[in-house]
Structures are given as C-alpha cells and as structure tokens.
Design a protein around this motif. Structure first.
Motif, mmCIF file in Angstrom:
data_model
loop_
_atom_site.group_PDB
_atom_site.id
_atom_site.type_symbol
_atom_site.label_atom_id
_atom_site.label_comp_id
_atom_site.label_asym_id
_atom_site.label_seq_id
_atom_site.Cartn_x
_atom_site.Cartn_y
_atom_site.Cartn_z
ATOM 1 N N THR A 129 0.813 -1.225 0.000
ATOM 2 C CA THR A 129 0.000 0.000 0.000
ATOM 3 C C THR A 129 0.841 1.267 0.000
ATOM 4 O O THR A 129 0.531 2.229 -0.718
ATOM 5 C CB THR A 129 -0.922 0.015 1.239
ATOM 6 N N LEU A 168 0.832 5.749 -1.772
ATOM 7 C CA LEU A 168 0.366 6.923 -1.039
ATOM 8 C C LEU A 168 0.741 8.200 -1.775
ATOM 9 O O LEU A 168 1.731 8.242 -2.511
ATOM 10 C CB LEU A 168 0.970 6.955 0.373
ATOM 11 N N VAL A 190 -4.112 11.119 6.091
ATOM 12 C CA VAL A 190 -3.311 9.903 5.929
ATOM 13 C C VAL A 190 -4.222 8.681 5.862
ATOM 14 O O VAL A 190 -4.062 7.809 4.999
ATOM 15 C CB VAL A 190 -2.289 9.755 7.072
ATOM 16 N N GLU A 212 -5.938 8.291 2.588
ATOM 17 C CA GLU A 212 -5.093 7.663 1.569
ATOM 18 C C GLU A 212 -5.075 6.145 1.738
ATOM 19 O O GLU A 212 -5.075 5.398 0.749
ATOM 20 C CB GLU A 212 -3.668 8.209 1.669
ATOM 21 N N LEU A 213 -5.051 5.671 2.975
ATOM 22 C CA LEU A 213 -5.039 4.236 3.219
ATOM 23 C C LEU A 213 -6.341 3.583 2.780
ATOM 24 O O LEU A 213 -6.347 2.445 2.292
ATOM 25 C CB LEU A 213 -4.794 3.957 4.709
#
Length: 219
Positions: free
Chosen positions: A32, A36, A144, A147-148
């Motif tokens: 992953t 990002l 953040v 984005e995950l």
C-alpha cells in the motif's frame, strides 16, 4: 466509560490483539505505501511499523474522545444519539462481517467515519463556543487514513458523516445551554497528553510545495 463506548473499546481491543498476533495489516502496508500521495512523508526506516502504530493510536482514541463530545453535546441540549448509535452499530458489525479477518484493516473505515464526524462537529460548534470543544487537530491524521482507505470509500464515508451532521441544529442553542456546554468542557481543559497529534508523534508529515516553488512552476 458507558456501555456504548465499552462495546466500541472491546471491538478495538480485539482488532489490536489480532494485529499484534498476526501482523496482517503491517504486512499489507508493504504493497500500500508506495501508492500513497507524494505529499505524505514517512520515516525512511520501517515505515509500515510507523503507520501501524499510528493507526492503532488513531483508532484507540475514539471511545474516550466520542464520549467526551457526547457528554458536552448533551450538556448543550444537542442530540448526539444518532451519531453514537451509527458508530456503535458499524463497529459491532465487524466481527459478524469478517469473523476470521477481524483486525485493524477491518475497522479502519469505521474509525475514519468517527474521526471525521468528530472533526466536523468540533468545527461546527467552535464559532458558537469561541473555542473547540475537543482540543484536537486531526486534519493530517484523517488525510493519511483517507489515503489508506482510498478516495472512493473515503468520499462515501464523508457523505455519511455529512448526513449525520444535518441532524445537528447548533443554531438552536440557547444561551443557558451554551454556557452549560462550555462549563462542561472546562472539566477537560487540564488533560495534557490526551489529545495527541498521532501523525507528528510518529514523524508522519504532509509536505507541500512552498509558495515560491508554486509560483516558479506556474511560468
């Protein structure tokens, strides 16, 4: 902690224990993290570990933060019940939905929804109270996690948070209720360390181009 938030806490505890036992979330991050957004800056050494620790802290804060916001909204006569029940329901459904895969990844969307809703309520009530009800700045952490999760799912969760917020009517706060809410908030003012910036503590930052750089690129 009341029963509602104890149930959420139990769900979180199971997810953290599953990660500590199997480490699936951390291993999955190896695939992953390269995807990002480039503005997210991570420590060069063992970035998956830093992100995993960040996500655990992000999720673990939810029960206590939500309960405090719940209590303050109740003091102000605002109905927090629909939001609380939805978050509780979403967390409680995880073991049934993924009984053998229960872990950090399975509750990250629920955690994002809870944090985004708290962020929006905080922002909504800040002008009325003259101060944020919860002394938190979750913007970087939420970006953040966004984005995950991926843009599509994050947008769906944002839309759901906005639907819930439509049930809030802060304009109806009468002066006495507003004072009650602010006085209730003061119980939590002297609580250092309870409102961490999860991202910065783990050296996770957003780095954007400087204004001068942006001007240079515009020519």
């Amino acid at each position: 902690m009341c029963d509602h938030y104890q149930l959420i806490q139990q769900c979180i505890d199971r997810a953290v224990a599953a990660e500590q036992s199997r480490g699936r979330f951390r291993r999955a991050l190896h695939d992953t993290l390269p995807n990002l957004h480039r503005s997210i800056h991570l420590p060069q050494r063992d970035a998956p570990l830093h992100i995993t620790c960040f996500v655990i802290r992000y999720i673990q804060a939810i029960p206590s933060w939500m309960q405090r916001l719940d209590e303050m909204c109740n003091a102000g006569g605002l109905d927090f019940h629909p939001l609380r029940e939805l978050i509780l329901h979403s967390f409680s459904q995880v073991p049934e939905r993924q009984p053998y895969e229960h872990g950090l990844g399975s509750i990250l969307d629920e955690a994002y929804l809870a944090h985004r809703a708290m962020e929006e309520i905080n922002d909504m009530l800040h002008p009325l109270c003259g101060t944020p009800l919860l002394p938190m700045d979750p913007m970087v952490a939420n970006l953040v996690v966004r984005e995950l999760l991926g843009e599509k799912l994050a947008c769906q969760l944002d839309d759901l948070a906005n639907i819930l917020l439509q049930r809030f009517e802060p304009a109806e706060l009468d002066p006495e209720r507003l004072v009650s809410m602010i006085l209730y908030k003061q119980r939590y003012d002297d609580a250092p360390g309870e409102w961490p910036d999860f991202a910065s503590q783990l050296q996770i930052e957003l780095r954007t181009p400087s204004l001068s750089r942006q001007i240079d690129l515009s020519h």
